[in-house]
Design an enzyme around this catalytic site. Structure first.
Site, mmCIF file in Angstrom:
data_model
loop_
_atom_site.group_PDB
_atom_site.id
_atom_site.type_symbol
_atom_site.label_atom_id
_atom_site.label_comp_id
_atom_site.label_asym_id
_atom_site.label_seq_id
_atom_site.Cartn_x
_atom_site.Cartn_y
_atom_site.Cartn_z
ATOM 1 N N GLU A 226 -74.842 10.654 -2.789
ATOM 2 C CA GLU A 226 -75.768 10.120 -1.799
ATOM 3 C C GLU A 226 -76.671 9.059 -2.428
ATOM 4 O O GLU A 226 -77.074 9.201 -3.582
ATOM 5 C CB GLU A 226 -76.633 11.253 -1.225
ATOM 6 C CG GLU A 226 -75.822 12.317 -0.506
ATOM 7 C CD GLU A 226 -76.679 13.434 0.099
ATOM 8 O OE1 GLU A 226 -77.928 13.343 0.064
ATOM 9 O OE2 GLU A 226 -76.084 14.399 0.611
ATOM 10 N N ASP B 104 -68.318 16.741 -3.274
ATOM 11 C CA ASP B 104 -69.707 16.267 -3.323
ATOM 12 C C ASP B 104 -70.370 16.595 -4.649
ATOM 13 O O ASP B 104 -70.379 17.769 -5.072
ATOM 14 C CB ASP B 104 -70.526 16.996 -2.245
ATOM 15 C CG ASP B 104 -70.704 16.168 -0.995
ATOM 16 O OD1 ASP B 104 -70.400 14.965 -1.003
ATOM 17 O OD2 ASP B 104 -71.171 16.748 0.010
ATOM 18 N N ASP C 30 -71.319 19.567 -0.028
ATOM 19 C CA ASP C 30 -72.357 20.499 -0.488
ATOM 20 C C ASP C 30 -73.004 21.191 0.719
ATOM 21 O O ASP C 30 -73.857 22.068 0.563
ATOM 22 C CB ASP C 30 -73.381 19.814 -1.407
ATOM 23 C CG ASP C 30 -74.107 18.664 -0.744
ATOM 24 O OD1 ASP C 30 -73.751 18.301 0.390
ATOM 25 O OD2 ASP C 30 -75.044 18.124 -1.371
ATOM 26 N N SER C 31 -72.538 20.832 1.931
ATOM 27 C CA SER C 31 -72.896 21.601 3.127
ATOM 28 C C SER C 31 -72.411 23.043 2.997
ATOM 29 O O SER C 31 -72.796 23.894 3.797
ATOM 30 C CB SER C 31 -72.295 20.951 4.377
ATOM 31 O OG SER C 31 -70.913 20.711 4.202
ATOM 32 N N GLU D 60 -74.202 8.735 7.913
ATOM 33 C CA GLU D 60 -74.608 9.941 8.655
ATOM 34 C C GLU D 60 -75.928 9.704 9.402
ATOM 35 O O GLU D 60 -76.875 9.124 8.851
ATOM 36 C CB GLU D 60 -74.785 11.111 7.668
ATOM 37 C CG GLU D 60 -75.275 12.385 8.369
ATOM 38 C CD GLU D 60 -75.203 13.642 7.518
ATOM 39 O OE1 GLU D 60 -74.703 13.579 6.374
ATOM 40 O OE2 GLU D 60 -75.647 14.694 8.027
ATOM 41 N N LYS E 292 -68.155 12.288 -4.079
ATOM 42 C CA LYS E 292 -69.088 11.626 -3.160
ATOM 43 C C LYS E 292 -70.507 11.836 -3.667
ATOM 44 O O LYS E 292 -70.828 12.914 -4.178
ATOM 45 C CB LYS E 292 -68.931 12.180 -1.742
ATOM 46 C CG LYS E 292 -69.928 11.556 -0.740
ATOM 47 C CD LYS E 292 -69.570 11.855 0.702
ATOM 48 C CE LYS E 292 -70.024 13.201 1.196
ATOM 49 N NZ LYS E 292 -71.475 13.454 1.083
HETATM 50 O O1 KIV Z 1 -71.856 17.978 2.695
HETATM 51 C C1 KIV Z 1 -71.232 17.533 3.670
HETATM 52 O O2 KIV Z 1 -70.533 18.254 4.395
HETATM 53 C C2 KIV Z 1 -71.333 16.110 3.952
HETATM 54 C C3 KIV Z 1 -70.837 15.643 5.278
HETATM 55 C C4 KIV Z 1 -71.793 16.056 6.322
HETATM 56 C C5 KIV Z 1 -70.584 14.190 5.290
HETATM 57 O O3 KIV Z 1 -71.824 15.374 3.156
#
Ligand code: KIV
Length: 281
Positions: A116, A85, A46-47, A183, A114
């Site tokens: 959090e 994510d 989600d980056s 992280e 993924k």
């Molecule tokens: O969103 C992302 O790119 C991430 C990585 C920084 C692990 O969660």
């Protein structure tokens, strides 16, 4: 050509000596290049919100945004494990998480999702795993909690917070996640968590003692305009792009581009026939 990693193989990676290579990607061409370079896992992070969409944080990223990007990545890297994510507030309840993770599995052909958080997301983890959706955890500096953390700060720097992190990691591992992203935590803490849990840890800003590393595509290739301390640009792509565009601008302004070589032509015969018809009266 390497075989596509499965969640089962990922989970047992600890037996291997070689650290896992993860990289984020957000579109077809990035994914194609990541696959060609042989990364083990592509994370559609989600980056994308900060690297591609221009937001200040990952919070505005929606499920539809993630589906849109993950579909492009899957087309670019059909032979690489792809983890997607779950964005902010898309997994607050097990039923909601299941329907959103299900969208990723069905609409983007993801190999896993993924999310959090630690013990507070165990009900969600249980629901996904009970429906055979591989789950990757993410602890430490969790960008979706930027407000609760008071900014993007290194986590687990006190004895109490190290203990909490370890308990969260252990609980996630016990509930069956396939791997854990760590992280923004001190290297010794990440190495200790790695020793203590049975699943692989993937570090980003967590030192060299994890079972693998992940980097954001733009940070890895030197495409970003600023970098966190832990990011090492392995190429200078931003500079190459800006100087390429400057050169293009300069050649357009001086009429050096397009040259004869980059132009299409009509035969003299056809052109003269057209010309005399055009000017016949
Ligand atoms: O969103 C992302 O790119 C991430 C990585 C920084 C692990 O969660």
């Amino acid at each position: 050509m390497k075989e596509r990693l499965t969640a089962q193989k990922l989970k047992s990676w600890k037996e291997q000596e070689t650290p896992l290579v993860w990289l984020t990607a957000y579109d077809f061409s990035q994914a194609e290049m990541a696959e060609q370079a042989g990364v083990d896992v592509i994370l559609v992070g989600d980056s994308v919100g900060t690297t591609v969409m221009g937001y200040d944080s990952t919070l505005p990223v929606t499920m539809d945004d993630m589906v849109y990007h993950a579909r492009m990545v899957r087309r670019g890297a059909p032979k690489t494990m792809m983890v997607v994510d779950l964005p902010f507030l898309s997994y607050t309840r097990p039923d909601q998480a299941l329907s959103n993770a299900g969208r990723f599995m069905q609409e983007t052909l993801a190999d896993g999702v993924k999310l959090e958080g630690g013990r507070r997301v165990l009900d969600v983890v249980d629901a996904l795993i009970a429906h055979d959706i591989p789950v990757i955890g993410h602890l430490g500096l969790t960008p979706q909690s930027v407000h609760a953390m008071g900014g993007y700060r290194v986590q687990a720097r006190t004895q109490e917070t190290v203990r909490q992190l370890l308990d969260d990691a252990q609980a996630l591992a016990d509930h069956g996640i396939a791997a854990l992203v760590l992280e923004g935590i001190p290297d010794r803490v990440a190495a200790y968590v790695t020793e203590q849990i049975a699943i692989p840890t993937i570090g980003i800003g967590a030192g060299n003692g994890t079972d693998g590393q992940v980097l954001v595509f733009h940070d890895c290739l030197g495409l970003s305009s600023r970098y966190p301390k832990f990011a090492k640009p392995f190429a200078d792509v931003r500079h190459a792009i800006v100087s390429g565009i400057e050169q293009y601008g300069s050649e357009v302004r001086t009429r050096a581009f397009p040259s004869d070589e980059h132009s299409y032509h009509i035969t003299d015969k056809e052109w003269e026939a057209f010309w005399s018809r055009e000017h016949s009266d």
